[in-house]
Design a protein around this motif. Structure first.
Motif, PDB file in Angstrom:
ATOM      1  N   VAL A 167       0.855  -1.199   0.000  1.00 53.35           N
ATOM      2  CA  VAL A 167       0.000   0.000   0.000  1.00 53.35           C
ATOM      3  C   VAL A 167       0.884   1.239   0.000  1.00 53.35           C
ATOM      4  O   VAL A 167       1.869   1.314   0.753  1.00 53.35           O
ATOM      5  CB  VAL A 167      -0.934   0.022   1.229  1.00 53.35           C
ATOM      6  CG1 VAL A 167      -1.792   1.275   1.235  1.00 53.35           C
ATOM      7  CG2 VAL A 167      -1.819  -1.235   1.247  1.00 53.35           C
ATOM      8  N   ASN A 209      -0.565  -7.863   3.462  1.00 50.84           N
ATOM      9  CA  ASN A 209       0.301  -7.012   2.646  1.00 50.84           C
ATOM     10  C   ASN A 209       1.722  -7.061   3.196  1.00 50.84           C
ATOM     11  O   ASN A 209       1.929  -7.154   4.412  1.00 50.84           O
ATOM     12  CB  ASN A 209      -0.218  -5.581   2.634  1.00 50.84           C
ATOM     13  CG  ASN A 209      -1.367  -5.387   1.673  1.00 50.84           C
ATOM     14  OD1 ASN A 209      -1.176  -5.214   0.478  1.00 50.84           O
ATOM     15  ND2 ASN A 209      -2.595  -5.429   2.209  1.00 50.84           N
ATOM     16  N   ALA A 216      -3.540   3.974  -0.700  1.00 51.18           N
ATOM     17  CA  ALA A 216      -4.525   3.764   0.361  1.00 51.18           C
ATOM     18  C   ALA A 216      -5.905   4.269  -0.038  1.00 51.18           C
ATOM     19  O   ALA A 216      -6.925   3.636   0.249  1.00 51.18           O
ATOM     20  CB  ALA A 216      -4.055   4.449   1.645  1.00 51.18           C
ATOM     21  N   TYR A 276      -8.065   1.657  -1.893  1.00 46.44           N
ATOM     22  CA  TYR A 276      -8.693   0.654  -1.030  1.00 46.44           C
ATOM     23  C   TYR A 276      -9.867   1.260  -0.254  1.00 46.44           C
ATOM     24  O   TYR A 276     -10.851   0.575   0.020  1.00 46.44           O
ATOM     25  CB  TYR A 276      -7.686   0.085  -0.043  1.00 46.44           C
ATOM     26  CG  TYR A 276      -6.932  -1.122  -0.543  1.00 46.44           C
ATOM     27  CD1 TYR A 276      -7.596  -2.237  -1.043  1.00 46.44           C
ATOM     28  CD2 TYR A 276      -5.543  -1.162  -0.491  1.00 46.44           C
ATOM     29  CE1 TYR A 276      -6.900  -3.351  -1.494  1.00 46.44           C
ATOM     30  CE2 TYR A 276      -4.827  -2.281  -0.939  1.00 46.44           C
ATOM     31  CZ  TYR A 276      -5.521  -3.366  -1.440  1.00 46.44           C
ATOM     32  OH  TYR A 276      -4.833  -4.466  -1.881  1.00 46.44           O
TER      33      TYR A 276
END
Length: 563
Positions: free
Chosen positions: A6, A38, A489, A492
């Protein structure tokens, strides 16, 4: 094993005092990455920023951003108090808290008959819309951060000295180039923020006698900047160690060029293309293309590569040492500039009259290989834009992974090199977008219909999938052969235009986005885990021993062993 990660700027973390820091929210984000499988956290450049607030224009390539020092940690260490920072007449971090406190304070005084408070309250109420527009917990107000953050750090510095802190030992922890930055900033402040090229000639030219005289007369100010760097290094070191414990790799980011107004250029002008009078000979940019009829005039000073070669690339090796101490892997911006760079005559108003000049090429990376004793250097090459065969050959020789961007894949048909089926090697990093792209949601919703229709056909989808498209595009990225996929970010989180980090070619409104507290809900984390798992990218690390999930407790700054 394939990886996922991310992209999240430090300044975008939520929390108190107006800007994201290296504090509790950063630790929580590392936990989010670990909990969702992740492996990677990618950050933006973390140097001290100046006018325009761009992390790609830093006052030093060897210093950390003072804004990222966590004030709550300093409260825990006894260098500040909450009462200090919650005085609205002294501190306003631009997050709306000070305005609310001031309003309450002045209302109370007005009720008690204070005429001055009544007038101030009236003025505040008349301009409340403007204040509310500028001040938000979801947007960094750099003007107010600059004033209040340095005021808070100065107070911490004074308390540190009062409590017996040892300044001399701080310098033993700092690189020589970082100390140069501290001196540079003290001189800069002494001349009201003026750039080094208009300082008095002896200081402008970094004459040793003049600099030493200044250092003797302004020791406390220089010590203050050294103290900030000590705090930054200490806090970042602990955060990085926490990431390692959790199995998270951090990808750093450096611009190829230094800012014109930087300690690097001031203290090492011989390494750059400058005249003896302190003016650039030529500056950086890119030539005219389909997107810009006059090209892009960046204005950064260019390197004197022949001088670097004579030194064995000493400055570059030192820069890499500094960065690779901070990060596990390093993304290098504008990689093509190492093969050939675009040089524009200084003073030109456009980039139209520039020319391509050979760069150091493989010679620089051979020096790095020799320095580190390894060829597989942890470097990612930003190879976006028009890339020549010569640049491709340099990429091949270095073996560095390049970058592919999903948002660039859809405007030129099935031969587009960024389309998932077009990837020819796993040795690349696939991004849904970068810090310069819009969020997936807003990008998709503002595309021309013909591009959206092509995307629907490509993915065997229909208009009925409009609302699911950000997630479907993330899944498409994860399904590629790329070794690593990185998602900003904001993608998401399903954010629209409010989550964009930067819009190239614009001034103002950039580098400000802040995430809301608790934005990574259980449902979002569940979905992230599912996506990275379905495509074989889920990373799980067995920890050797129980580890506290909260921020590791800081030792006192006053303990001698901490130096």
């Amino acid at each position: 094993m394939k990886k996922a990660g991310v992209l999240m700027p430090v300044f975008s973390f939520p929390g108190k005092y107006g800007i994201g820091t290296l504090g509790k929210e950063a630790y929580s984000f590392i936990d989010v990455l670990r909990d969702t499988g992740n492996k990677i956290w990618q950050v933006l450049p973390m140097g001290p920023t100046g006018f325009g607030d761009s992390p790609y224009q830093s006052f030093s390539a060897f210093a950390g951003n003072p804004y990222f020092v966590d004030l709550e940690a300093l409260i825990e260490e006894g260098l500040l108090t909450e009462e200090d920072l919650e005085d609205p007449e002294e501190f306003d971090f631009g997050d709306g808290e000070a305005i609310a406190l001031l309003k309450t304070l002045w209302q109370k005084k007005a009720w008690e008959g204070d005429e001055k408070a009544r007038n101030l309250l009236s003025t505040l109420n008349q301009g409340i819309d403007k204040y509310e527009e500028e001040d938000s917990p979801f947007k960094v107000n750099y003007g107010k951060i600059y004033v209040s953050k340095f005021k808070a750090l100065k107070l911490a510095f004074e308390n540190y000295k009062k409590q017996g802190g040892k300044i001399d030992k701080i310098y033993k922890e700092l690189r020589p180039e970082t100390v140069e930055y501290c001196v540079f900033m003290a001189i800069k402040n002494n001349y009201f923020g003026a750039s080094w090229d208009v300082w008095p000639e002896d200081l402008r030219d970094c004459e040793k006698a003049a600099v030493e005289e200044f250092k003797a007369a302004h020791k406390d100010e220089i010590d203050f900047y050294a103290f900030i760097q000590y705090l930054f290094n200490k806090q970042w070191g602990k955060l990085h160690e926490y990431a390692k414990i959790k199995g998270i790799e951090i990808i750093g980011d450096i611009p190829i060029y230094c800012a014109p107004d930087s300690a690097d250029v001031w203290a090492h002008r011989e390494l750059f293309q400058y005249t003896v009078k302190g003016e650039p000979k030529k500056v950086a940019g890119v030539p005219p293309d389909a997107f810009s009829a006059t090209g892009q005039l960046w204005g950064n000073p260019l390197y004197s590569w022949d001088v670097h070669k004579k030194t064995g690339y000493e400055w570059w090796l030192s820069r890499m040492d500094y960065c690779l101490e901070m990060y596990d892997t390093l993304r290098v911006d504008h990689f093509r500039g190492f093969e050939a760079y675009y040089a524009i005559p200084y003073g030109d108003e456009t980039a139209e009259n520039g020319e391509w000049v050979p760069g150091p090429g493989m010679d620089l990376f051979d020096a790095m290989t020799k320095h580190y004793g390894r060829k597989d250097l942890p470097i990612i090459a930003e190879d976006l834009g028009i890339i020549t065969d010569e640049v491709k050959e340099l990429m091949k020789k270095t073996g560095f992974p390049g970058m592919k961007i999903l948002q660039f894949a859809w405007d030129s048909g099935p031969d587009n090199a960024y389309l998932p089926h077009s990837l020819t090697t796993p040795n690349c990093i696939y991004y849904t977008g970068t810090h310069d792209n819009d969020t997936l949601k807003n990008w998709f919703e503002t595309l021309p219909d013909w591009i959206r229709n092509y995307m629907y056909m490509y993915m065997s989808r229909s208009h009925n999938d409009w609302n699911a498209m950000p997630e479907l595009l993330i899944r498409l990225s994860m399904s590629t052969v790329a070794d690593t996929v990185i998602v900003p970010a904001g993608d998401y989180l399903g954010l629209g235009a409010e989550g964009r980090i930067n819009t190239p070619g614009t001034s103002g409104g950039n580098w400000q986005w802040r995430m809301s507290k608790g934005a990574f809900t259980d449902e979002i984390k569940r979905k992230m885990s599912e996506i990275v798992g379905v495509y074989g990218r889920y990373y799980h690390k067995e920890e050797a021993a129980p580890v506290e999930e909260t921020t590791p407790e800081d030792e006192s700054l006053l303990e001698e062993e901490s130096f």
